[in-house]
Scaffold this motif. Structure first.
Motif, PDB file in Angstrom:
ATOM      1  N   PHE A   1      25.693  24.013  17.288  1.00  0.00           N
ATOM      2  CA  PHE A   1      27.132  24.080  17.474  1.00  0.00           C
ATOM      3  C   PHE A   1      27.462  24.345  18.939  1.00  0.00           C
ATOM      4  CE2 PHE A   1      28.157  25.573  12.858  1.00  0.00           C
ATOM      5  CZ  PHE A   1      27.599  24.405  12.378  1.00  0.00           C
TER       6      PHE A   1
ATOM      7  N   LYS B   1      31.772  27.327  22.115  1.00  0.00           N
ATOM      8  CA  LYS B   1      32.971  28.003  21.595  1.00  0.00           C
ATOM      9  C   LYS B   1      32.855  28.279  20.102  1.00  0.00           C
ATOM     10  CE  LYS B   1      35.912  23.892  21.242  1.00  0.00           C
ATOM     11  NZ  LYS B   1      36.918  23.097  21.932  1.00  0.00           N
ATOM     12  N   ALA B   2      32.238  27.377  19.349  1.00  0.00           N
ATOM     13  CA  ALA B   2      32.072  27.637  17.922  1.00  0.00           C
ATOM     14  C   ALA B   2      31.231  28.890  17.712  1.00  0.00           C
ATOM     15  CB  ALA B   2      31.429  26.445  17.233  1.00  0.00           C
ATOM     16  N   ASN B   3      30.244  29.113  18.574  1.00  0.00           N
ATOM     17  CA  ASN B   3      29.414  30.304  18.466  1.00  0.00           C
ATOM     18  C   ASN B   3      30.179  31.564  18.864  1.00  0.00           C
ATOM     19  OD1 ASN B   3      26.339  30.018  17.850  1.00  0.00           O
ATOM     20  ND2 ASN B   3      26.935  28.143  18.904  1.00  0.00           N
TER      21      ASN B   3
ATOM     22  N   ILE C   1      33.214  32.297  18.512  1.00  0.00           N
ATOM     23  CA  ILE C   1      34.247  32.766  17.586  1.00  0.00           C
ATOM     24  C   ILE C   1      33.719  33.033  16.179  1.00  0.00           C
ATOM     25  CG2 ILE C   1      36.025  31.481  18.850  1.00  0.00           C
ATOM     26  CD1 ILE C   1      36.090  29.504  16.506  1.00  0.00           C
ATOM     27  N   ALA C   2      32.420  32.732  15.940  1.00  0.00           N
ATOM     28  CA  ALA C   2      31.894  32.742  14.567  1.00  0.00           C
ATOM     29  C   ALA C   2      32.162  34.043  13.820  1.00  0.00           C
ATOM     30  CB  ALA C   2      30.407  32.454  14.587  1.00  0.00           C
TER      31      ALA C   2
END
Lengths: 331, 509
Positions: free
Chosen positions: B351, B354-356, B358-359
């Motif tokens: 991923f 940014k996906a990481n 906010i996870a």
């Protein structure tokens, strides 16, 4: 703006969209019967039942799951709903019971996968036989016709000339894509598919959500079953046979992988549209129907190979050999 | 006999956009252990892979025993006596030791079938080399300890009778005792078989324990080489990083005050994992949780976070009982846990950054809607990238393309993102460059300065001593001592951690 275009162009959906567009244009020129309202509606109606299942299957496969039992669940809910209707139960109740059967089967699948830790393939493969078997048991192998007119009102009317199964499928697809793409709740499925352990430590309720994704899949298979039964005005014991493979194929063509963590409802829909389109084209061009299955396989393989090549190029990475090569000892 | 068993001259290797090796020279004397050090991306792995002929260099010459050789394939490299022991174990767990050692080249009888007798006899002979002949060659690899698996890995590389063995980060998954055993084995092979070693490592302390000489790489170039006896650790760090790092472990400003008790664990226990563990963390304090591998530190950390259960005992925050049963409870109460294994448990490598980031706090990005708002995500992610100096092309870049240090900074960013009151960091700098290490220490200190309590679990004693305000030492699931950071020395902590324990032998199976 330029960046935005580049990003769209990189999406898997875009690639399939281009192929769909190319096939559409090519067919418009090669057959006068292709771009007619009648043909397009027939094409969409033909794939609408599977398109409903595709929505939930995408969500499930994004979370790293997998369901082989959808075709059997469809037949089972179809048979149970029809049985209740023939017993004189009001339509609303018969439909609700049919839908809850789908959800309950999903819950059973989800329980065995998420809580007991069975492999999704094996669990749902047993479901494939279990629920087809139950269907045969309760119907005695007979198709159930003679369903009330009020029940047929679900799948048979047209609005502006469009059959309701198409409308139902499109609404679910648009809704499903929007939710899976943007909503906080459904984004969690991507994290589960991306790395289950990390998702757990990120405070995501992994087990619960995994079960939910199976429940949704069972439920959507049941919705497809009800719509199909209403459309045909009868329940067929062979309904949905082989559907699981076509649905999974569409989802993978649409950009999902068996590992999870990627995919979108729009992509999956384009995948199933592409398959339907190609079959329609073969029909119109007078190619023998025996080619159809072959072409589906070729489409799937082409899609995943293109995807793999794209990734390899992106990464520019070298894959280490698992074994060091060594001289064979000769004895 | 030439001076050098292996010599590489002017090695150049470019990848799209990167000059991974730039005119690198390397000289390996016969029968020595030569360390190859440098930060991630310095070119160590690339050099190793070109020597093993897995990469083809753009230019450069390799000489073996003074003769130029051309290595077209890994097979050639093996035939010329170069063999590599890869960092990631490449064994098949469900096969026996013997089958792994002779993978792909098992002896066969005249019917073309496996000659198991000879296979086992040959393997036994090789196991003797490491005084492990008590092991049955038919033992399955999955039943071996990690250190013995590593021995099998080395034997596998040894089975082609190499003159040069290249070891890539061989200690990354070993405990201290196992490292000791590995070093004994290396010395034995060096003396008895005259094998020369190239030893690639992150751990500078190991260089001084095992290597005779060293080559330092930085940004694909050779910076210097030296005899180990002539240099010290500061020399290596300065050359690896290219600048002098004064305060590796961050500085406590005189104004940094430690506040009242923030968090307290009272008599928490779970089976044999940990028993009656009690300790507290104050506001603004970094508590180092030290001990040998297996002492129960990670188990305690994960239990506080709710990732694993607690059987008895209580947790308190601000003096009030703190009920945490699942990770999501912990996050809701602003308790974070940064996992020791970022690849398998911490991050989503496929991923984007940014996906990481906010996870673990998705709900912060939705406003009052059910949808994630891209603009909020981008704003937060760009701020993280800037604040934590995450080197990347954009916040959309996938994590697997980042270096270990930058991946770790993303993980740090994600957990700083929940605005923690208590943050548990488990091995926060494992597999991270010296440069990024010092940045992570500074970030932790900065967080503590804002009144956050930090529990730092670490196997790196220097890190524990350098960063902690107070050190809590565990042994076999119990707390065996606490010591103020200012008074702590290596000897004191080791004495507590080891207690009356004796070192294990290599044949525990």
């Amino acid at each position: 703006m330029k960046e935005w275009i580049a990003r769209v162009a990189r999406q898997r959906e875009f690639m399939i969209f281009v192929i769909v567009a190319v096939v559409t244009v090519a067919m418009t020129f090669s057959s006068p019967h292709f771009l007619t309202t009648g043909n397009i509606l027939a094409l969409l109606l033909g794939l609408s039942i599977e398109a409903i299942v595709v929505v939930a299957m995408t969500n499930l496969m994004v979370s790293g799951g997998f369901d082989m039992s959808v075709g059997s669940v469809l037949a089972f809910t179809s048979a149970t709903t029809a049985t209740f209707l023939r017993m004189g139960m009001p339509v609303v109740f018969a439909v609700l019971i049919g839908l809850s059967f789908g959800a309950i089967i999903g819950l059973i699948n989800g329980f065995f996968v998420a809580k007991v830790g069975l492999n999704p393939f094996v669990t749902t493969l047993s479901g494939l036989s279990l629920y087809r078997g139950l269907t045969l048991i309760i119907t005695g192998g007979q198709n159930l016709a003679g369903l009330p007119r009020s029940f047929r009102a679900i799948g048979q009317p047209r609005f502006f000339g469009v059959q309701t199964p198409i409308i139902i499928a499109l609404v679910l697809i648009i809704l499903g894509d929007l939710l899976l793409r943007n909503s906080r709740f459904f984004r969690q499925f991507y994290y589960i598919g991306g790395n289950e352990k990390a998702a757990r430590l990120s405070g995501i309720r992994v087990d619960r959500l995994k079960m939910l994704s199976y429940v949704l899949t069972g439920f959507f298979a049941a919705v497809a079953g009800v719509v199909m039964t209403s459309r045909l005005g009868a329940a067929s014991v062979t309904a949905g046979t082989g559907m699981e493979l076509r649905v999974i194929t569409a989802v993978i063509i649409g950009g999902a992988s068996l590992q999870g963590g990627e995919g979108s409802v729009l992509g999956s829909f384009l995948g199933i549209l592409l398959m339907g389109l190609i079959l329609n084209a073969l029909n119109l061009l007078g190619v023998s129907v025996y080619w159809q299955t072959f072409v589906v396989g070729a489409t799937l393989l082409t899609a995943v190979v293109i995807d793999r090549l794209g990734k390899l190029k992106n990464e520019g990475q070298l894959v280490l050999p698992r074994f060091r090569f060594a001289r064979k000892t000769t004895e | 006999m030439a001076d050098y068993i292996l010599e590489a001259r002017g090695m150049v290797k470019t990848f799209p956009g990167v000059r991974a090796l730039d005119e690198v020279d390397l000289q390996l004397k016969t029968g020595e252990v030569h360390a190859l050090v440098g930060e991630n991306g310095a070119g160590k792995s690339t050099l190793m892979l070109t020597l093993g002929a897995i990469h083809k260099p753009d230019s450069g010459t390799i000489l073996i025993d003074g003769r130029p050789v051309s290595l077209a394939s890994p097979h050639d490299a093996n035939a010329q006596g170069i063999s590599i022991v890869f960092q990631e174990l490449s064994l098949v767990p469900s096969l026996s030791i013997a089958e792994n050692v002779f993978a792909n080249r098992q002896p066969i009888n005249r019917f073309g079938m496996l000659d198991r007798k000879k296979l086992h006899r040959d393997t036994s002979d090789m196991l003797k080399l490491f005084e492990l002949d008590c092991l049955d060659p038919s033992t399955l690899v999955k039943d071996l300890s990690i250190s013995n698996q590593q021995v099998v890995e080395i034997l596998k590389a040894m089975s082609v009778n190499p003159k040069v063995l290249i070891l890539d980060e061989p200690t990354s998954s070993l405990t201290e005792t196992e490292v000791e055993q590995l070093f004994v084995n290396i010395k034995r092979l060096k003396q008895q078989r005259g094998i020369s070693f190239i030893y690639i490592s992150h751990h500078l302390a190991e260089v001084f324990r095992i290597a005779d000489s060293v080559t330092v790489l930085r940004d694909g170039k050779k910076v210097c080489d030296a005899e180990v006896k002539d240099i010290d650790e500061d020399f290596l760090i300065t050359n690896m990083v290219g600048r002098k790092i004064d305060n590796m472990y961050g500085v406590r400003a005189p104004t940094d005050a430690i506040g009242d008790v923030l968090f307290e664990a009272r008599n928490i226990s779970r089976g044999d994992d940990f028993k009656n563990v009690s300790f507290s963390v104050h506001r603004g304090e970094i508590v180092g949780l030290s001990g040998l591998v297996g002492a129960g530190r990670t188990e305690v950390g994960r239990a506080i976070f709710g990732a694993e259960p607690i059987e008895s005992g209580e947790l308190y925050m601000d003096g009030k009982p703190l009920s945490i049963r699942k990770p999501q409870d912990a996050i809701a109460r602003r308790v974070g846990y940064l996992s020791e294994d970022r690849k398998s448990q911490g991050l989503f490598l496929n991923f984007s950054i940014k996906a990481n980031l906010i996870a673990n706090h998705l709900s912060d990005f939705t406003g009052n809607t059910p949808f994630i708002q891209e603009s909020k995500v981008n704003e937060f992610s760009r701020a993280c990238v800037k604040d934590y100096r995450i080197v990347s092309r954009s916040v959309d870049q996938e994590l697997k393309f980042l270096s270990g240090g930058n991946q770790q900074k993303v993980l740090v960013g994600a957990w700083f993102g929940i605005n923690p009151r208590l943050l548990i960091v488990d091995e926060p700098t494992r597999g991270v460059d010296v440069g990024a290490k010092s940045e992570i220490y500074a970030l932790l200190r900065n967080l503590a300065r804002q009144g956050v309590g930090i529990i730092m679990i670490s196997s790196d004693l220097m890190e524990i001593l350098g960063v902690s305000d107070r050190i809590v030492v565990m042994q076999s699931g119990r707390i065996v001592g606490q010591i103020d950071g200012k008074d702590a020395t290596e000897e004191k902590v080791i004495a507590m951690a080891a207690g009356s324990l004796s070192a294990d032998g290599g044949c525990e199976e």
